[in-house]
Design an enzyme around this catalytic site. Structure first.
Site, PDB file in Angstrom:
ATOM      1  N   TYR A 285      25.908  66.085 112.355  1.00  7.09           N
ATOM      2  CA  TYR A 285      24.483  66.346 112.133  1.00  7.09           C
ATOM      3  C   TYR A 285      23.657  65.144 112.577  1.00  7.09           C
ATOM      4  O   TYR A 285      23.841  64.035 112.067  1.00  7.09           O
ATOM      5  CB  TYR A 285      24.219  66.625 110.649  1.00  7.09           C
ATOM      6  CG  TYR A 285      22.965  67.436 110.407  1.00  7.09           C
ATOM      7  CD1 TYR A 285      23.049  68.817 110.269  1.00  7.09           C
ATOM      8  CD2 TYR A 285      21.704  66.840 110.347  1.00  7.09           C
ATOM      9  CE1 TYR A 285      21.908  69.585 110.066  1.00  7.09           C
ATOM     10  CE2 TYR A 285      20.564  67.594 110.164  1.00  7.09           C
ATOM     11  CZ  TYR A 285      20.671  68.971 110.018  1.00  7.09           C
ATOM     12  OH  TYR A 285      19.537  69.721 109.839  1.00  7.09           O
ATOM     13  N   SER A 286      22.763  65.331 113.536  1.00 11.59           N
ATOM     14  CA  SER A 286      21.877  64.284 114.020  1.00 11.59           C
ATOM     15  C   SER A 286      22.708  63.094 114.507  1.00 11.59           C
ATOM     16  O   SER A 286      23.414  63.214 115.513  1.00 11.59           O
ATOM     17  CB  SER A 286      20.878  63.891 112.920  1.00 11.59           C
ATOM     18  OG  SER A 286      19.812  63.134 113.440  1.00 11.59           O
ATOM     19  N   MET A 287      22.667  61.940 113.850  1.00 12.98           N
ATOM     20  CA  MET A 287      23.519  60.831 114.261  1.00 12.98           C
ATOM     21  C   MET A 287      24.975  61.263 114.309  1.00 12.98           C
ATOM     22  O   MET A 287      25.736  60.864 115.192  1.00 12.98           O
ATOM     23  CB  MET A 287      23.370  59.639 113.314  1.00 12.98           C
ATOM     24  CG  MET A 287      24.283  58.471 113.661  1.00 12.98           C
ATOM     25  SD  MET A 287      24.338  57.163 112.393  1.00 12.98           S
ATOM     26  CE  MET A 287      25.256  57.998 111.085  1.00 12.98           C
TER      27      MET A 287
END
Length: 229
Positions: free
Chosen positions: A73-75
């Site tokens: 998720y994201s990073m």
């Protein structure tokens, strides 16, 4: 099958604990706790993608005895993509599926200015705009002082990671995004199709960067279906 889940900037492995009740019994949920977070809070943080991937590759190698998949998720998405490429480039068996959420594709440059070098007050103002940080942290100076260093390291890793020249994968890639997210906007997910020779799917839900909070059942349903559950 093992499903390794990688957290977003400032997040922890515990974010995914509720997924255990949503996955079939033959899918083992593996929560990836990064250095400097949760039970590893006292360890030095890692703020570069190369160092993070090297550490994770060594940790995951003994657990690659079963088929596995990554969810980031994201990073966590950029970490899991780089890690998959690192494993494949090194001659290892890569993931059977790559699930990536709230992260622009490698062919898209970051549009906003980097946050990791901002002064403390400006840094926290920008972090608050993402909507995923508890109010207890945002409004408490002691908590901000405690969590600023690892959060800043996460943003540095995410903002300085360079994905050019990574090998193309062969596993399917499924991406998720929020329709009102500004980083990335939904169109910035499309380029993930170029990162693999395998199948590609894209799912966009109502919400901003943390759309998953309201759509956990839908997202995990897609994951389970893709893994053959």
């Amino acid at each position: 099958m093992r499903l390794f889940c990688f957290p977003f900037a400032g997040g922890g492995a515990s974010f995914y604990r509720s997924w255990r009740d949503r996955l079939p019994s033959d899918v083992e949920l593996v929560l990836v706790c990064l250095p400097g977070r949760e039970q590893r809070f006292g360890e030095p943080v890692i703020d570069t993608i190369d160092d993070m991937v090297e550490a994770l590759a060594q940790a995951i190698r003994p657990m690659a005895d079963l088929p596995y998949a990554f969810f980031g998720y994201s990073m966590g998405a950029i970490i899991s993509h780089h890690l998959a490429c690192r494993i494949v480039a090194g001659g290892g068996v890569g993931p059977e599926h790559l699930f990536l959420a709230a992260r622009r594709s490698p062919d898209r440059a970051m549009k906003r200015d980097p946050l990791h070098g901002l002064a403390s007050s400006a840094f926290w103002q920008e972090v608050a705009k993402y909507g995923g940080t508890p109010r207890e942290i945002l409004e408490n100076q002691e908590y901000r002082d405690l969590f600023e260093a690892p959060l800043r390291a996460d943003f540095k890793l995410s903002e300085t990671a360079y994905s050019g020249g990574l090998p193309k994968l062969s596993c399917p890639i499924t991406v998720f995004g929020g329709d009102t997210d500004t980083s990335p906007v939904p169109d910035e997910l499309e380029g993930w199709q170029k990162a693999t020779t395998g199948a590609f799917a894209k799912h966009v839900y109502a919400g901003g960067h943390f759309f998953i909070i309201d759509h956990e059942a839908a997202v995990t349903g897609v994951v389970v279906d893709a893994l053959g559950g």
